[in-house]
Design a protein around this motif. Structure first.
Motif, PDB file in Angstrom:
ATOM      1  N   GLN A 150     -17.265  -0.318  42.100  1.00 32.19           N
ATOM      2  CA  GLN A 150     -18.340  -1.054  42.763  1.00 32.19           C
ATOM      3  C   GLN A 150     -19.680  -0.745  42.105  1.00 32.19           C
ATOM      4  O   GLN A 150     -19.918   0.372  41.624  1.00 32.19           O
ATOM      5  CB  GLN A 150     -18.408  -0.661  44.243  1.00 32.19           C
ATOM      6  N   SER A 151     -20.550  -1.735  42.108  1.00 28.29           N
ATOM      7  CA  SER A 151     -21.903  -1.535  41.585  1.00 28.29           C
ATOM      8  C   SER A 151     -22.701  -0.642  42.533  1.00 28.29           C
ATOM      9  O   SER A 151     -22.602  -0.759  43.761  1.00 28.29           O
ATOM     10  CB  SER A 151     -22.610  -2.874  41.431  1.00 28.29           C
ATOM     11  N   TYR A 183     -25.920  -0.778  42.587  1.00 27.96           N
ATOM     12  CA  TYR A 183     -27.171  -1.496  42.829  1.00 27.96           C
ATOM     13  C   TYR A 183     -27.422  -1.823  44.305  1.00 27.96           C
ATOM     14  O   TYR A 183     -28.551  -1.632  44.796  1.00 27.96           O
ATOM     15  CB  TYR A 183     -27.190  -2.773  41.984  1.00 27.96           C
ATOM     16  N   TYR A 237     -30.094  -0.470  37.080  1.00 26.33           N
ATOM     17  CA  TYR A 237     -28.919  -0.808  37.876  1.00 26.33           C
ATOM     18  C   TYR A 237     -28.730  -2.304  38.133  1.00 26.33           C
ATOM     19  O   TYR A 237     -27.621  -2.735  38.458  1.00 26.33           O
ATOM     20  CB  TYR A 237     -29.007  -0.127  39.243  1.00 26.33           C
ATOM     21  N   THR A 258     -27.784  -5.952  38.620  1.00 28.35           N
ATOM     22  CA  THR A 258     -26.655  -6.727  38.113  1.00 28.35           C
ATOM     23  C   THR A 258     -26.170  -7.676  39.197  1.00 28.35           C
ATOM     24  O   THR A 258     -26.379  -7.430  40.388  1.00 28.35           O
ATOM     25  CB  THR A 258     -25.503  -5.812  37.666  1.00 28.35           C
ATOM     26  N   GLU A 264     -20.871  -7.420  41.126  1.00 30.63           N
ATOM     27  CA  GLU A 264     -20.849  -6.400  42.171  1.00 30.63           C
ATOM     28  C   GLU A 264     -19.584  -5.535  42.157  1.00 30.63           C
ATOM     29  O   GLU A 264     -19.552  -4.457  42.762  1.00 30.63           O
ATOM     30  CB  GLU A 264     -20.998  -7.031  43.563  1.00 30.63           C
ATOM     31  N   HIS A 301     -21.678   3.662  33.069  1.00 28.04           N
ATOM     32  CA  HIS A 301     -22.646   2.598  32.796  1.00 28.04           C
ATOM     33  C   HIS A 301     -21.923   1.591  31.897  1.00 28.04           C
ATOM     34  O   HIS A 301     -21.188   1.989  30.980  1.00 28.04           O
ATOM     35  CB  HIS A 301     -23.874   3.148  32.075  1.00 28.04           C
ATOM     36  N   PRO A 337     -26.087  -1.341  34.091  1.00 27.17           N
ATOM     37  CA  PRO A 337     -25.367  -1.443  35.368  1.00 27.17           C
ATOM     38  C   PRO A 337     -24.368  -0.292  35.518  1.00 27.17           C
ATOM     39  O   PRO A 337     -23.640   0.036  34.579  1.00 27.17           O
ATOM     40  CB  PRO A 337     -24.657  -2.796  35.268  1.00 27.17           C
ATOM     41  N   THR A 338     -24.357   0.304  36.699  1.00 25.38           N
ATOM     42  CA  THR A 338     -23.599   1.536  36.918  1.00 25.38           C
ATOM     43  C   THR A 338     -22.579   1.345  38.036  1.00 25.38           C
ATOM     44  O   THR A 338     -22.886   0.741  39.070  1.00 25.38           O
ATOM     45  CB  THR A 338     -24.572   2.683  37.263  1.00 25.38           C
ATOM     46  N   TYR A 339     -21.379   1.897  37.827  1.00 23.50           N
ATOM     47  CA  TYR A 339     -20.270   1.652  38.745  1.00 23.50           C
ATOM     48  C   TYR A 339     -19.594   2.952  39.178  1.00 23.50           C
ATOM     49  O   TYR A 339     -19.385   3.864  38.370  1.00 23.50           O
ATOM     50  CB  TYR A 339     -19.251   0.718  38.084  1.00 23.50           C
TER      51      TYR A 339
END
Length: 328
Positions: free
Chosen positions: A177-178, A180, A214, A216, A219, A291, A309-311
């Protein structure tokens, strides 16, 4: 006269026998009650017949890092007038429970130092019998990138070229999951405040910096056997990817990072031609978060250092992610 005495003697013997049996039963009952009372104050795994409520343990994290604070709370399923609590711990492989000194309320606080440690809570009544006892919870310690000095240096971006090794896409396999949305709803404000205490920016400046990093509209990402699926605005887009090597990047501060690159196996108008992973790990190891950079130009994508974007695993909640980020 002899005939008259025999019934009397028989009745006397019968009465004496009954008295002895009653006495033995009384002693047996007393012994049983005494044993039960002693076991009620011990670390006995079995709840006594006095148990009439359930205890749930709240506050358990998905995992901890070495040195993290463990904060647990015992929640009783019904009201009770008792306040005599004990917390017990048992390391993996041990059979006996040990009472935790000083933990005599309905909350537990301790340092994460033993992976696999079991913890349970018990509430006693006024007779020192177990009124209720929780099921054990297990403490999982995962330091991700290691807790030794070399691992810490690698995480910070200081390593030799010969320490870098190829990695399979399975290192990132899973449901992600993101992070963000957690930034947008304020869950990460605690993280930014913590960074401001030790860094050279204010909490608001850190939040702006991470917002740019982050942001994005993808999602969720699922990676399974070489297939990558992006979830965006209620739609799914998938493609198969194959390894395309790695690149070592040097940043302005002098530290470095590694991008592990995967190329789309068959052309698609919906999925990017390249995806590049960066997770502070430089050799084969299962990732705990990453990332991700994506686009159709391999070289240009390597120049992107402000938008990442980080998950995190999709089974984590905001508290889990905050705990993880505070540890780093």
């Amino acid at each position: 006269m002899f005939i008259l005495k025999r019934p009397y003697l028989y009745l006397s013997v019968l009465a004496l026998s009954l008295a002895l049996v009653a006495c033995q039963d009384s002693e047996k009952t007393a012994t049983t009650n005494s044993t039960s009372a002693e076991e009620g104050e011990s670390t006995n795994d079995n709840a006594t017949s006095a148990e009439t409520a359930d205890i749930a343990i709240d506050g358990l994290g998905d995992h901890y890092h070495t040195g993290d604070t463990i904060e647990l709370a015992a929640v009783l399923s019904e009201d009770a007038d008792y306040d005599h609590w004990h917390w017990y711990t048992r390391e993996s492989g041990q059979s006996e429970w040990e009472v935790e000194s000083g933990q005599e309320g309905d909350t537990f606080s301790g340092e994460a130092s033993v992976d696999g440690l079991e913890i349970k809570a018990a509430l006693y009544n006024d007779n020192h019998e177990v009124f209720a006892e929780s099921e054990p919870v297990t403490i999982v310690i995962d330091d991700h990138h290691g807790n030794d000095e070399e691992s810490k240096q690698i995480y910070q971006g200081y390593f030799d070229d010969d320490q870098v090794a190829d990695r399979e896409l399975t290192d990132w396999e899973g449901d992600w999951q993101s992070v963000y949305p957690y930034l947008l709803n304020g869950d990460l404000d605690e993280v930014f405040a913590h960074k401001a205490e030790e860094g050279d920016m204010t909490a608001e400046e850190y939040k702006d910096y991470y917002t740019e990093g982050y942001v994005t509209d993808v999602e969720r990402i699922v990676i399974d056997h070489g297939n990558v699926t992006f979830y965006k605005d209620g739609e799914e887009f998938s493609g198969d990817y194959e390894y395309d090597g790695y690149e070592i990047l040097t940043y302005e501060k002098g530290n470095r990072g590694v991008r592990f690159i995967y190329k789309l196996a068959e052309k698609s108008n919906e999925m990017p031609q390249y995806i590049q992973f960066s997770d502070h790990i430089i050799s084969p190891q299962k990732s705990s978060h990453f990332h991700l950079y994506w686009g159709d130009d391999r070289e240009k994508l390597l120049e992107e250092v402000t938008h990442w974007p980080t998950y995190y695993p999709s089974n984590l909640d905001g508290d889990d992610i905050v705990r993880d980020q505070l540890a780093h």
